[in-house]
Design an enzyme around this catalytic site. Structure first.
Site, short mmCIF file in Angstrom:
data_model
loop_
_atom_site.label_atom_id
_atom_site.label_comp_id
_atom_site.label_asym_id
_atom_site.label_seq_id
_atom_site.Cartn_x
_atom_site.Cartn_y
_atom_site.Cartn_z
N HIS A 184 0.86 -1.18 0.00
CA HIS A 184 0.00 0.00 0.00
C HIS A 184 0.90 1.23 0.00
O HIS A 184 1.69 1.43 0.91
CB HIS A 184 -0.92 0.02 1.22
CG HIS A 184 -1.88 1.18 1.20
ND1 HIS A 184 -3.15 1.09 0.68
CD2 HIS A 184 -1.74 2.47 1.62
CE1 HIS A 184 -3.75 2.25 0.78
NE2 HIS A 184 -2.91 3.11 1.35
N CYS A 185 0.77 2.05 -1.03
CA CYS A 185 1.65 3.21 -1.19
C CYS A 185 0.93 4.46 -0.70
O CYS A 185 -0.06 4.88 -1.31
CB CYS A 185 2.06 3.36 -2.66
SG CYS A 185 3.18 4.74 -2.95
N PRO A 186 1.39 5.09 0.38
CA PRO A 186 0.73 6.33 0.84
C PRO A 186 0.92 7.48 -0.13
O PRO A 186 0.11 8.41 -0.15
CB PRO A 186 1.40 6.60 2.19
CG PRO A 186 2.71 5.90 2.12
CD PRO A 186 2.50 4.70 1.26
N ASN A 189 -1.90 7.01 -2.28
CA ASN A 189 -3.17 6.81 -1.56
C ASN A 189 -3.95 5.66 -2.19
O ASN A 189 -5.17 5.72 -2.35
CB ASN A 189 -4.01 8.09 -1.56
CG ASN A 189 -5.14 8.03 -0.55
OD1 ASN A 189 -5.04 7.36 0.48
ND2 ASN A 189 -6.22 8.74 -0.84
#
Length: 361
Positions: A184-186, A189
């Site tokens: 999951h890449c912040p 998002n």
């Protein structure tokens, strides 16, 4: 760790047993006898509500920290919007400095062929960065269909209670299972999965190229601007206009930002390139590492069932079928779908050869 725990639990258990024995005696004070009896009742009630013979200390710790996990997941989910805005603002600031500060300077010094080369390369790179970042944000990573029984499943997701195909993992931030989940890449998002993994890697790659291009191309301008800033506090002070001072500081900001991003993002891009060459995702690397150690202890060799070879792995990842696709699908913006549906995967050649040899025998 176990020795220290036993040293602490031993005296505690001994004191508790003494209290329990004292509770049986008639000479024991009524207050102490009542405390021991309440302790027993409380222990029975607690076990009747929470006791699980399949659980252990790890389960209890996970249950105790569940509110913390929930808080972190929700904070990251909201901070993802902030990170996306930050990427857009920083990228926009570099583009604005390039047009307002760098372009007027190089127009006076560069030759026409050199200006044409910089013009075409910089805009080509910028278009690919914007395209792949937009696609990585807006493209869903891919989710296993719910309510279907005709898909090949490996296990059941403990969170969703739905069939989980191969290479599928549950994202605690999105609260969904993701096909071929990488992470999951912040900064997006969004989860990086089967349908947007190529966009994520292409954005990282072309952003790294753009930062290297800006850092290398503005090196001489950065040195002149930095030397000019060093003279601001001299006596008598230099006669720089407000526009010139803004230009000096902007050039220094551009060089430091692009250089730091090129180093950090370049290392991340190289790491993902290694994983793609091996036919792995970030999650599968840790899983395969444990499996490799387990089989090595038994004298066996682990082979990744999704490794088709370095070149074929890149072809599958980029969706390249012909030689022309390296231009139209890699070096130019393309929204083509990846190979496969993310739920079933063709076996590599070594698995097919092994199955054929077994059938021949």
């Amino acid at each position: 760790m176990r020795g220290q725990r036993s040293l602490l639990l031993g005296p505690a258990r001994l004191c508790l047993r003494l209290l329990l024995l004292l509770g049986y005696r008639r000479r024991c004070p009524p207050l102490l006898r009542g405390l021991v009896q309440r302790w027993r009742y409380g222990k029975v009630c607690l076990r009747s509500l929470l006791y699980n013979s399949f659980g252990g200390s790890d389960t209890a710790v996970d249950a105790a920290f569940e509110p913390v996990y929930w808080l972190v997941d929700n904070v990251i989910r909201w901070f993802g919007v902030v990170f996306v805005v930050l990427v857009i603002v920083l990228t926009g600031s570099i583009v604005a400095i390039a047009y307002l500060c760098v372009l007027p300077l190089i127009l006076r010094t560069y030759s026409v062929p050199r200006l044409c080369w910089h013009f075409f390369y910089s805009h080509w790179n910028l278009i690919l960065i914007v395209f792949h970042y937009y696609q990585a944000i807006t493209t869903p990573p891919g989710y296993p269909p719910q309510g279907r029984n005709d898909i090949a499943t490996v296990s059941i997701c403990k969170k969703c209670i739905y069939p989980k195909p191969a290479r599928t993992h549950h994202c605690s931030i999105c609260n969904r299972c993701v096909l071929k989940m990488d992470h999951h890449c912040p900064w997006l998002n969004n989860c990086v999965g089967h349908y947007n993994h190529r966009y994520f890697f292409s954005f990282c790659f072309f952003m790294t190229l753009g930062c290297v291009y800006c850092s290398y191309g503005s090196w001489d301008l950065f040195r002149e601007a930095y030397a000019a800033i060093e003279t601001y506090h001299q006596t008598p002070p230099p006669t720089f206009s407000f526009r010139e001072r803004i230009t000096h500081k902007s050039l220094v900001y551009l060089w430091f930002l692009c250089s730091s991003v090129a180093l950090a993002l370049g290392a991340l891009t190289m790491w993902h390139a290694v994983l793609i060459s091996r036919g792995e995702t970030s999650i599968e690397r840790h899983i395969n590492k444990k499996e490799r150690r387990r089989l090595q202890a038994k004298g066996r060799v682990f082979r990744n069932p999704y490794n088709y070879g370095c070149l074929d792995n890149w072809k599958v990842f980029l969706g390249v079928d012909t030689g022309r696709h390296w231009l139209t699908r890699v070096l130019l913006p393309s929204s083509h779908l990846p190979h496969g549906n993310g739920m079933s995967w063709d076996p590599p050649p070594w698995v097919t050869a092994h199955s054929a040899s077994v059938m021949a025998v």
